[in-house]
Design a protein around this motif. Structure first.
Motif, PDB file in Angstrom:
ATOM      1  N   UNK A  19       0.831  -1.203   0.000  1.00  0.00           N
ATOM      2  CA  UNK A  19       0.000   0.000   0.000  1.00  0.00           C
ATOM      3  C   UNK A  19       0.868   1.257   0.000  1.00  0.00           C
ATOM      4  N   UNK A  20       1.904   1.273   0.817  1.00  0.00           N
ATOM      5  CA  UNK A  20       2.809   2.428   0.876  1.00  0.00           C
ATOM      6  C   UNK A  20       3.537   2.599  -0.458  1.00  0.00           C
ATOM      7  N   UNK A  21       3.994   1.507  -1.046  1.00  0.00           N
ATOM      8  CA  UNK A  21       4.691   1.594  -2.342  1.00  0.00           C
ATOM      9  C   UNK A  21       3.754   2.092  -3.441  1.00  0.00           C
ATOM     10  N   UNK A  22       2.498   1.663  -3.405  1.00  0.00           N
ATOM     11  CA  UNK A  22       1.523   2.119  -4.398  1.00  0.00           C
ATOM     12  C   UNK A  22       1.283   3.619  -4.244  1.00  0.00           C
ATOM     13  N   UNK A  23       1.112   4.078  -3.013  1.00  0.00           N
ATOM     14  CA  UNK A  23       0.910   5.516  -2.774  1.00  0.00           C
ATOM     15  C   UNK A  23       2.126   6.298  -3.266  1.00  0.00           C
ATOM     16  N   UNK A  30       2.249  11.538 -10.472  1.00  0.00           N
ATOM     17  CA  UNK A  30       1.496  12.791 -10.588  1.00  0.00           C
ATOM     18  C   UNK A  30       2.311  13.995 -10.141  1.00  0.00           C
ATOM     19  N   UNK A  31       3.528  13.781  -9.690  1.00  0.00           N
ATOM     20  CA  UNK A  31       4.324  14.801  -9.026  1.00  0.00           C
ATOM     21  C   UNK A  31       4.929  15.886  -9.875  1.00  0.00           C
ATOM     22  N   UNK A  32       5.736  16.701  -9.194  1.00  0.00           N
ATOM     23  CA  UNK A  32       6.294  17.903  -9.815  1.00  0.00           C
ATOM     24  C   UNK A  32       7.671  17.714 -10.439  1.00  0.00           C
ATOM     25  N   UNK A  34       9.358  14.364 -11.989  1.00  0.00           N
ATOM     26  CA  UNK A  34       9.264  13.557 -13.211  1.00  0.00           C
ATOM     27  C   UNK A  34       7.850  13.057 -13.433  1.00  0.00           C
ATOM     28  N   UNK A  35       6.875  13.732 -12.869  1.00  0.00           N
ATOM     29  CA  UNK A  35       5.489  13.326 -12.983  1.00  0.00           C
ATOM     30  C   UNK A  35       4.668  14.283 -13.817  1.00  0.00           C
ATOM     31  N   UNK A  36       3.380  14.032 -13.813  1.00  0.00           N
ATOM     32  CA  UNK A  36       2.438  14.756 -14.645  1.00  0.00           C
ATOM     33  C   UNK A  36       2.492  16.272 -14.429  1.00  0.00           C
ATOM     34  N   UNK A  37       2.530  16.713 -13.203  1.00  0.00           N
ATOM     35  CA  UNK A  37       2.540  18.160 -12.936  1.00  0.00           C
ATOM     36  C   UNK A  37       3.824  18.794 -13.473  1.00  0.00           C
ATOM     37  N   UNK A  38       4.959  18.192 -13.185  1.00  0.00           N
ATOM     38  CA  UNK A  38       6.227  18.716 -13.688  1.00  0.00           C
ATOM     39  C   UNK A  38       6.285  18.724 -15.202  1.00  0.00           C
ATOM     40  N   UNK A  39       5.800  17.656 -15.818  1.00  0.00           N
ATOM     41  CA  UNK A  39       5.775  17.590 -17.280  1.00  0.00           C
ATOM     42  C   UNK A  39       4.883  18.648 -17.880  1.00  0.00           C
ATOM     43  N   UNK A  65       3.463   9.209 -20.008  1.00  0.00           N
ATOM     44  CA  UNK A  65       4.131   7.950 -19.658  1.00  0.00           C
ATOM     45  C   UNK A  65       4.185   7.739 -18.153  1.00  0.00           C
ATOM     46  N   UNK A  66       4.321   8.798 -17.389  1.00  0.00           N
ATOM     47  CA  UNK A  66       4.374   8.658 -15.930  1.00  0.00           C
ATOM     48  C   UNK A  66       3.057   8.120 -15.379  1.00  0.00           C
ATOM     49  N   UNK A  67       1.951   8.569 -15.935  1.00  0.00           N
ATOM     50  CA  UNK A  67       0.649   8.097 -15.459  1.00  0.00           C
ATOM     51  C   UNK A  67       0.394   6.650 -15.868  1.00  0.00           C
ATOM     52  N   UNK A  68       0.738   6.314 -17.093  1.00  0.00           N
ATOM     53  CA  UNK A  68       0.571   4.926 -17.555  1.00  0.00           C
ATOM     54  C   UNK A  68       1.471   4.009 -16.741  1.00  0.00           C
ATOM     55  N   UNK A  69       2.695   4.433 -16.518  1.00  0.00           N
ATOM     56  CA  UNK A  69       3.639   3.634 -15.739  1.00  0.00           C
ATOM     57  C   UNK A  69       3.150   3.444 -14.310  1.00  0.00           C
TER      58      UNK A  69
END
Length: 177
Positions: A19-23, A30-32, A34-39, A65-69
């Motif tokens: 659960x922690x790894x999934x979060x 989704x992050x800033x 290498x994630x969606x927000x940063x992209x 790609x970050x969201x699919x991954x």
């Protein structure tokens, strides 16, 4: 909605470590950095500029790609996948996610608004960084096909269990809208 996702994830019926790894995976996707927000930030900053191939790849890998991954890896973690299998899912997701976005860029310049079900040509109008703008349509399609072929090799160890993932990946690059 993004915040509510973490509430839902915190209640997953799986071992606490998973659960922690999934979060963590969803937060990174989704992050800033290498994630969606940063992209998305880099994508907006790159409008009306002449980005190079590295920046364009970063934008697409960080957004789509970050969201699919994150989705693929989270599923693997939930199912109790070993680290080596999670790594293969991660590589598959990165390749398929980038291929999906390349195809999306190609469709934006090759299809009509009616065919797409959304406004065609908006990337060109906004002078967005796209693969067709940088490499042309034919080279972009070849790149997407090569990425999917590479992604498939990551799934070889899973055998028939990965057939559905391969079908989805194939659809993503063969779609017309």
């Amino acid at each position: 909605m993004q915040t509510q996702a973490y509430e839902v994830l915190s209640r997953l019926k799986c071992p606490a470590e998973a659960r922690v790894k999934i979060i963590e995976e969803i937060a990174q996707g989704t992050g800033t950095v290498d994630g969606m927000i940063g992209g998305q930030v880099v994508d907006l900053e790159a409008e009306r500029t002449k980005p190079d191939a590295a920046m364009l790849e970063y934008i697409h890998r960080a957004k789509t790609a970050a969201l699919i991954t994150a989705s693929l890896v989270s599923g693997g973690l939930y199912a109790g996948a070993k680290d080596r299998d999670v790594a293969k899912l991660r590589m598959f997701g990165r390749s398929v996610g980038l291929a999906f976005q390349i195809v999306d860029d190609v469709l934006d310049v090759t299809q009509t608004s009616e065919q797409l079900g959304k406004t065609a040509g908006k990337d060109t109008t906004a002078e967005k960084a796209t693969y067709p703008a940088l490499f042309g349509i034919e080279e972009s399609v070849k790149k997407a096909d090569a990425l999917v072929a590479s992604a498939f090799t990551q799934l070889d160890p899973f055998g028939e269990c990965a057939a559905t993932l391969k079908e989805i990946a194939r659809y993503l690059v063969e779609r017309k809208k």
